[in-house]
Scaffold this motif. Sequence first.
Motif, PDB file in Angstrom:
ATOM      1  N   THR A  31       1.288  -1.039   0.155  1.00 36.58           N
ATOM      2  CA  THR A  31      -0.075  -0.039   0.116  1.00 36.58           C
ATOM      3  C   THR A  31       0.841   1.916  -0.112  1.00 36.58           C
ATOM      4  O   THR A  31       0.455   1.984  -0.942  1.00 36.58           O
ATOM      5  CB  THR A  31      -1.108   0.237   1.551  1.00 36.58           C
ATOM      6  OG1 THR A  31      -1.797  -1.519   1.439  1.00 36.58           O
ATOM      7  CG2 THR A  31      -1.702   1.475   1.219  1.00 36.58           C
ATOM      8  N   GLU A 179     -11.852  -3.675  13.250  1.00 41.38           N
ATOM      9  CA  GLU A 179     -11.796  -2.727  12.017  1.00 41.38           C
ATOM     10  C   GLU A 179     -12.453  -3.818  10.785  1.00 41.38           C
ATOM     11  O   GLU A 179     -11.971  -4.133  10.321  1.00 41.38           O
ATOM     12  CB  GLU A 179     -10.975  -1.509  11.365  1.00 41.38           C
ATOM     13  CG  GLU A 179     -11.044  -1.103  10.219  1.00 41.38           C
ATOM     14  CD  GLU A 179      -9.861  -0.485   9.657  1.00 41.38           C
ATOM     15  OE1 GLU A 179      -8.493  -0.702  10.256  1.00 41.38           O
ATOM     16  OE2 GLU A 179     -10.258   0.393   8.766  1.00 41.38           O
ATOM     17  N   GLU A 181     -13.792  -3.379   7.509  1.00 39.71           N
ATOM     18  CA  GLU A 181     -14.520  -2.357   7.124  1.00 39.71           C
ATOM     19  C   GLU A 181     -15.096  -2.764   5.784  1.00 39.71           C
ATOM     20  O   GLU A 181     -15.269  -3.773   5.050  1.00 39.71           O
ATOM     21  CB  GLU A 181     -13.049  -1.862   6.625  1.00 39.71           C
ATOM     22  CG  GLU A 181     -13.398  -0.923   4.958  1.00 39.71           C
ATOM     23  CD  GLU A 181     -12.027   0.088   4.468  1.00 39.71           C
ATOM     24  OE1 GLU A 181     -11.366  -0.548   5.116  1.00 39.71           O
ATOM     25  OE2 GLU A 181     -12.568   0.900   3.422  1.00 39.71           O
TER      26      GLU A 181
HETATM   27  C1  5MM Z   1      -3.350   3.435   6.485  1.00 41.30           C
HETATM   28  O1  5MM Z   1      -4.047   2.307   5.377  1.00 41.30           O
HETATM   29  C2  5MM Z   1      -3.981   0.896   6.622  1.00 41.30           C
HETATM   30  C3  5MM Z   1      -2.849   0.039   6.392  1.00 41.30           C
HETATM   31  O2  5MM Z   1      -3.873  -0.852   4.832  1.00 41.30           O
HETATM   32  P1  5MM Z   1      -3.500  -2.119   4.535  1.00 41.30           P
HETATM   33  O3  5MM Z   1      -3.098  -2.775   5.120  1.00 41.30           O
HETATM   34  O4  5MM Z   1      -3.820  -2.333   3.223  1.00 41.30           O
HETATM   35  O5  5MM Z   1      -2.341  -1.673   3.812  1.00 41.30           O
HETATM   36  C4  5MM Z   1      -6.088   0.564   6.735  1.00 41.30           C
HETATM   37  O6  5MM Z   1      -5.776  -0.322   6.878  1.00 41.30           O
HETATM   38  C5  5MM Z   1      -6.305   2.009   7.415  1.00 41.30           C
HETATM   39  O7  5MM Z   1      -5.925   2.206   8.583  1.00 41.30           O
HETATM   40  C6  5MM Z   1      -8.069   1.819   7.420  1.00 41.30           C
HETATM   41  O8  5MM Z   1      -7.999   1.221   6.252  1.00 41.30           O
HETATM   42  C7  5MM Z   1      -8.420   3.351   7.147  1.00 41.30           C
HETATM   43  O9  5MM Z   1      -7.569   3.929   6.558  1.00 41.30           O
HETATM   44  P2  5MM Z   1      -8.627   4.853   5.579  1.00 41.30           P
HETATM   45  O10 5MM Z   1      -7.654   5.562   4.722  1.00 41.30           O
HETATM   46  O11 5MM Z   1      -9.024   3.850   4.945  1.00 41.30           O
HETATM   47  O12 5MM Z   1      -8.850   6.235   5.863  1.00 41.30           O
END
Ligand code: 5MM
Length: 341
Positions: A31, A179, A181
């Motif tokens: 990411t 979380e 999502e």
């Molecule tokens: C910062 O992004 C987090 C890590 O994502 P990956 O494991 O996919 O690399 C992600 O979990 C993030 O904490 C949440 O989705 C919230 O981030 P957003 O950008 O949706 O506010």
Amino acid sequence: MSDHYEQLVEIAQALVAPGKGILAIDESSGTIKKRFDSVNVENIEANRLDYRSMMLTAPGLGEHISGAILFDETIRQSLPDGTPLVKLMEQAGILPGIKVDAGAKPLAGFEGEKVTEGLDGLRERLAEYAKLGAKFAKWRAVITIGEDIPSRACIDANAHALARYAALCQEAGIVPIVEPEVLMDGNHDLDTSFDVTEATLKALFAQLYDQNVMLEGTVLKASMVISGSEASDRAGVEDVAEATVDCLLNAVPAATAGVVFLSGGQGDVEATAHLDAMNKMGDMPWPLSFSYGRALQAGCLKTWAADPKGNREKAQKVLLHRARMNGLAALGEWSEEEEDA
Ligand code: 5MM
């Protein structure tokens, strides 16, 4: 009841203290590469350290940010002068958190759906993270809306894993952020988002209850009830706020320490406006705040990437502004005038 009851409650309450929220900078290797590629920055350890330490050293960040979620690499890093990032965070009044899941992987037998892995060896990893200074952790499950999905099996598998993770965190004296999502991707309407989010949260809290997770020492990281990103007639701010609060009231026990939202691809001001509208609705059983990744970082990343050395302070100011705006939204005190000031 957890041996760490008081410690967990204290940390959980600090994470959702009035006017404060969480900075999510726990992007995994894939990411952060995507984020850096989008601004033409090479994805090497030195750049990741420079970028993330720039954010964590923004003067006064702790006024609006209660904690930051780190990736495994970050929690072990130090500034060039030898100061560990964790120490620097403690000095700034920002609680160190750690992402402990190993990512969402395809769920066998269910095309297009995912289950988050990472439970094997988690007890030992949590013990190490606690020694490194982590006070809270995060595990993200991903629920996709599409034709005939999510399946019951996907919701239940993810809820079960989230609860097992949460119980292990509390055993280690670490506050779990759970979380689940529900992705915004797709053309679904607000009602579909409501139904899927409600079913997901009900399954999660049933599992947390079954697995003896102490809710007063747990923070929910929720997605908002929102129209799909490709929906033709997307719901407005007030409708999103009302639907989200209704859904949470239906499914989230009042004992839960707090709810923080992810931004999930919303624009940064949009994410602030939604949070503010919810808090303007009046008293809730739990504090409603933020744990944004992209909605806190987008402008800051762009500014820093344009000139990492020369723009350091400018990028910090961009981050501080968004943190302050979201801090106001967590109190229901944000306005467009504040935004433009
Ligand atoms: C910062 O992004 C987090 C890590 O994502 P990956 O494991 O996919 O690399 C992600 O979990 C993030 O904490 C949440 O989705 C919230 O981030 P957003 O950008 O949706 O506010």
